[in-house]
Design a protein around this motif. Structure first.
Motif, short mmCIF file in Angstrom:
data_model
loop_
_atom_site.label_atom_id
_atom_site.label_comp_id
_atom_site.label_asym_id
_atom_site.label_seq_id
_atom_site.Cartn_x
_atom_site.Cartn_y
_atom_site.Cartn_z
N CYS A 311 0.82 -1.21 0.00
CA CYS A 311 0.00 0.00 0.00
C CYS A 311 0.86 1.26 0.00
CB CYS A 311 -0.90 0.03 1.24
SG CYS A 311 -1.97 -1.38 1.43
N THR A 312 2.17 1.10 -0.16
CA THR A 312 3.09 2.23 0.04
C THR A 312 2.91 3.36 -0.98
OG1 THR A 312 4.81 1.09 -1.25
CG2 THR A 312 4.82 0.75 1.14
N HIS A 313 2.32 3.04 -2.13
CA HIS A 313 2.14 4.04 -3.18
C HIS A 313 0.81 4.79 -3.05
CE1 HIS A 313 0.24 0.31 -4.38
NE2 HIS A 313 -0.56 0.99 -5.19
N ASP A 315 -2.38 7.10 -1.32
CA ASP A 315 -2.57 8.35 -0.56
C ASP A 315 -2.89 7.97 0.89
OD1 ASP A 315 -3.77 10.57 0.73
OD2 ASP A 315 -4.39 11.43 -1.19
N MET A 316 -1.95 8.20 1.80
CA MET A 316 -2.11 7.74 3.18
C MET A 316 -3.18 8.51 3.95
SD MET A 316 -0.75 5.05 4.22
CE MET A 316 -0.55 4.08 2.73
N THR A 317 -3.36 9.76 3.61
CA THR A 317 -4.42 10.53 4.27
C THR A 317 -5.78 9.92 3.98
OG1 THR A 317 -3.12 12.56 4.10
CG2 THR A 317 -5.48 12.81 4.53
N GLU A 318 -6.01 9.59 2.71
CA GLU A 318 -7.27 8.97 2.32
C GLU A 318 -7.37 7.54 2.86
OE1 GLU A 318 -10.07 10.12 0.55
OE2 GLU A 318 -9.11 11.98 1.18
N PHE A 319 -6.24 6.84 2.86
CA PHE A 319 -6.24 5.46 3.36
C PHE A 319 -6.68 5.42 4.82
CE2 PHE A 319 -4.70 1.58 5.18
CZ PHE A 319 -4.76 0.64 4.16
N LYS A 320 -6.10 6.30 5.62
CA LYS A 320 -6.44 6.34 7.05
C LYS A 320 -7.91 6.70 7.26
CE LYS A 320 -1.80 7.69 8.50
NZ LYS A 320 -0.99 8.78 9.11
N LYS A 321 -8.44 7.52 6.38
CA LYS A 321 -9.84 7.92 6.49
C LYS A 321 -10.76 6.74 6.16
CE LYS A 321 -11.99 10.65 3.44
NZ LYS A 321 -12.32 11.86 2.66
N HIS A 322 -10.40 5.97 5.15
CA HIS A 322 -11.23 4.86 4.73
C HIS A 322 -11.03 3.61 5.58
CE1 HIS A 322 -11.83 7.24 1.04
NE2 HIS A 322 -12.88 6.46 0.82
N PHE A 323 -9.79 3.39 6.03
CA PHE A 323 -9.47 2.12 6.71
C PHE A 323 -8.76 2.36 8.05
CE2 PHE A 323 -8.94 1.54 2.03
CZ PHE A 323 -10.08 0.78 1.79
N ASN A 325 -9.36 1.23 11.04
CA ASN A 325 -9.21 0.02 11.85
C ASN A 325 -8.06 -0.84 11.34
OD1 ASN A 325 -10.14 -1.62 13.99
ND2 ASN A 325 -11.21 -2.95 12.55
N ILE A 326 -7.97 -0.98 10.01
CA ILE A 326 -6.89 -1.76 9.41
C ILE A 326 -5.54 -1.10 9.65
CG2 ILE A 326 -5.91 -2.52 7.19
CD1 ILE A 326 -8.83 -2.95 6.25
N TYR A 327 -5.49 0.20 9.49
CA TYR A 327 -4.24 0.95 9.69
C TYR A 327 -3.72 0.75 11.12
CZ TYR A 327 -0.84 4.73 9.74
OH TYR A 327 0.33 5.45 9.86
N ASN A 328 -4.62 0.89 12.10
CA ASN A 328 -4.21 0.78 13.51
C ASN A 328 -3.85 -0.65 13.87
OD1 ASN A 328 -4.54 3.52 14.09
ND2 ASN A 328 -6.73 3.27 14.46
N LYS A 329 -4.56 -1.64 13.29
CA LYS A 329 -4.24 -3.04 13.57
C LYS A 329 -2.84 -3.37 13.06
CE LYS A 329 -5.39 -7.24 14.94
NZ LYS A 329 -5.76 -7.55 16.33
N ILE A 335 3.71 -2.78 11.79
CA ILE A 335 3.70 -2.62 10.34
C ILE A 335 3.26 -1.20 10.02
CG2 ILE A 335 2.74 -3.41 8.14
CD1 ILE A 335 2.09 -6.10 9.67
N LYS A 336 4.16 -0.40 9.47
CA LYS A 336 3.81 0.96 9.05
C LYS A 336 3.44 0.90 7.58
CE LYS A 336 5.61 4.67 10.53
NZ LYS A 336 6.52 5.82 10.77
N ILE A 337 2.17 1.06 7.29
CA ILE A 337 1.69 0.86 5.93
C ILE A 337 2.34 1.83 4.94
CG2 ILE A 337 -0.40 1.03 4.48
CD1 ILE A 337 -1.97 -0.20 6.73
N GLU A 338 2.76 3.01 5.43
CA GLU A 338 3.40 3.99 4.55
C GLU A 338 4.69 3.45 3.93
OE1 GLU A 338 2.58 4.41 7.70
OE2 GLU A 338 1.84 6.45 8.13
N SER A 339 5.37 2.55 4.68
CA SER A 339 6.67 2.08 4.21
C SER A 339 6.81 0.56 4.18
CB SER A 339 7.77 2.66 5.11
OG SER A 339 7.53 2.34 6.48
N ASP A 340 5.93 -0.15 4.89
CA ASP A 340 6.05 -1.60 5.00
C ASP A 340 4.96 -2.32 4.22
OD1 ASP A 340 8.10 -1.14 6.84
OD2 ASP A 340 6.72 -1.20 8.54
N TRP A 341 5.32 -3.43 3.60
CA TRP A 341 4.32 -4.29 3.00
C TRP A 341 3.63 -5.10 4.09
CZ3 TRP A 341 7.85 -6.76 -1.32
CH2 TRP A 341 8.18 -5.77 -2.26
N ILE A 342 2.34 -5.38 3.88
CA ILE A 342 1.57 -6.13 4.87
C ILE A 342 1.65 -7.62 4.52
CG2 ILE A 342 -0.69 -6.44 5.95
CD1 ILE A 342 -1.47 -3.68 4.78
#
Length: 519
Positions: A311-313, A315-323, A325-329, A335-342
């Protein structure tokens, strides 16, 4: 013994929707909802994606949604059922809104529609990434406002009461008269006698151990219906969700929603190759069966335990808004979604088969109805299209309500004997249950997983027969416990999945057997 007009087993979207509707229609009649955990614990609660429903008629249409569903179902859908469910969608969504469910809106105040694998248009109504939780909240709130609904949490339905339980039964029609219920807090077993019984008991994920389902998903309703001689169909079609968060030690897996791939995430193998383009032109937006089988193929080739969701490519602002719960989990797992693969792996997610019902939710047993994931309606065929399950539950709960409104039941006057557990004892060792459970789950994962073979299936039957014998012996000699009843039910479910798999001679949708390739 307790008597009621309507007995509902399960407190998810299917059971609650029917209960609210029938309680509003007949305020003088009683509804009892039996649920084995907390009242809000169900597969519904964990549904992340949303409700697939056609709202944007300029870009979308019923026909497009129907076609997407038929393609996913791989030729085994009932087209009349598909048409009915999809065309009813907007009406059923309006009812959810009236009951207070909230869904995400865009800047213009319109529904912020999502797009998931297998869908040709944006049509998934959602509440961030916790849609099921929001629907469950709204339905429970409405149920508590209706005085003729009683909810019994921590009560386990053991078996349906049918003709063979009845003293001096002369009926020639196989009928359901209620259920035997185990109060998990007092250890008492009592009878609920009902004029109409609805099974809305959810899925079977825990049969595999590694699952996106909660620990309550042990196939209880299907197993009870099977033992009561109801018709069961298409149990071979177990849908594996392609992207559950990989946890080396865990069993129940956290779901990384289909909508994340709809948002633009890529699937990569360990070397970084975006492999879905090798399998399907739709890439990450192919239907779940194709994505799961593709991941399974990659894992078999590499010997790795998981692949990755990149998910590194995005828009993280939009990602956090939509997901959120997933981001925090993921953060909880460092796992930092901005830089790490899940790290992700397929996990048992949804059953497309189950108790066979008609459009009114009627089973092959009189006075017994079924709704939700425990059913085989014909909507999903060989593979469920993403976010069609909540829609199906809403539509069939309404159909069952409508049938009861137009066809009054006959009051049950039979004499039901009390539960008899004379001669049983409290087991001294719980290890017998746990050992058989772990054996059965490992058996299902290793021999009856995403890709199957006749050799593995036949071997699975032999091993399962031994487990079945031990469990039945333990059940006959032991005092009832929830874990023992759940194990008994899961062994029944495993038997149905394996036997139905052996009967299928061609690969369809979510079912893939290497011995059927050239047929």
């Amino acid at each position: 013994m307790i008597e009621t007009d309507y007995l509902v087993i399960g407190s998810g979207i299917a059971g609650l929707t029917f209960s609210v509707k029938i309680a509003e229609k007949f305020p003088e009649r009683t509804i009892i909802i039996v649920t084995k955990a907390n009242e809000d614990e169900s597969n519904t609660k964990y549904a992340q994606g949303g409700v697939a429903v056609v709202l944007d008629t300029e870009k979308d249409s019923f026909n497009k949604h129907i076609e997407d569903t038929l393609i996913a179902g791989d030729g085994l859908c009932d087209e009349a059922v598909v048409k009915m469910v999809i065309e009813e969608g907007p009406k059923r969504l309006k009812e959810l809104l009236l009951w207070g469910a909230n869904f995400d809106l865009d800047a213009a105040g319109e529904f912020d529609l999502g797009k998931e694998g297998g869908h040709s248009e944006y049509r998934v109504v959602h509440h961030k990434d916790i849609t099921g939780y929001e629907i469950e909240r709204a339905l429970l709130k409405r149920a508590h406002q209706l005085p003729n609904i009683s909810i019994l949490p921590h009560h386990f339905a053991i078996d349906l009461v049918t003709n063979h339980h009845i003293i001096d039964d002369n009926s020639k029609v196989l009928s359901c008269y209620g259920t035997y219920v185990f109060d998990q807090k007092t250890d008492n077993i009592f009878t609920i006698k009902a004029n109409s019984t609805l099974l809305a008991s959810g899925g079977i994920g825990c049969v595999y151990g590694h699952t996106t389902n909660p620990i309550i998903a042990t196939g209880d309703g299907i197993a009870m219906a099977y033992r009561a001689k109801a018709k069961i169909k298409d149990m071979e079609f177990v849908q594996f969700h392609p992207t559950a968060l990989y946890e080396a030690k865990g069993e129940s897996s956290f779901l990384i929603s289909e909508a994340v791939r709809g948002f633009g995430a890529y699937l990569r193998n360990k070397s970084g190759h975006r492999f879905m383009l090798d399998y399907d032109e739709r890439a990450e937006l192919a239907s779940r069966d194709i994505v799961s089988q593709s991941i399974d193929s990659e894992l078999k080739k590499s010997g790795e335990s998981h692949v990755y969701l990149d998910c590194t490519h995005l828009d993280m602002t939009e990602f956090k808004k939509h997901f959120p719960n997933i981001y925090n989990k993921c953060l909880e797992h460092h796992i930092k979604i901005e830089s790490d693969w899940i790290p992700v792996v397929p996990a048992s997610h949804y059953l497309c088969g189950g108790i066979e019902v008609d459009k009114n939710g009627s089973t092959s047993i009189a006075n017994l109805f079924a709704c939700g994931e425990c059913t085989r309606t014909g909507l999903h065929g060989a593979n469920r299209l993403a976010s069609n399950s909540l829609l199906e539950a809403l539509v069939y709960a309404h159909n069952i309500f409508k049938f009861h409104s137009e066809n009054d039941y006959n009051a049950t006057n039979v004499l039901i004997p009390d539960w008899n557990d004379k001669g049983t004892v409290i087991p001294k060792e719980h290890i017998l249950v746990q050992h058989n459970l772990k054996q059965m789950q490992a058996l299902m994962r290793d021999y009856v997983g995403i890709v199957r073979s006749n050799k593995r299936l036949k071997r699975a039957i032999k091993h399962l027969d031994l487990i079945y014998s031990e469990v039945e012996e333990l059940y006959k000699e032991s005092k009832i416990s929830t874990s023992l009843c759940e194990l008994r039910n899961m062994v029944n479910i495993a038997h149905l999945i394996i036997s139905h798999s052996l009967e299928r001679t061609e690969n369809k949708g979510g079912y893939y057997n290497i011995d059927n390739i050239n047929k």
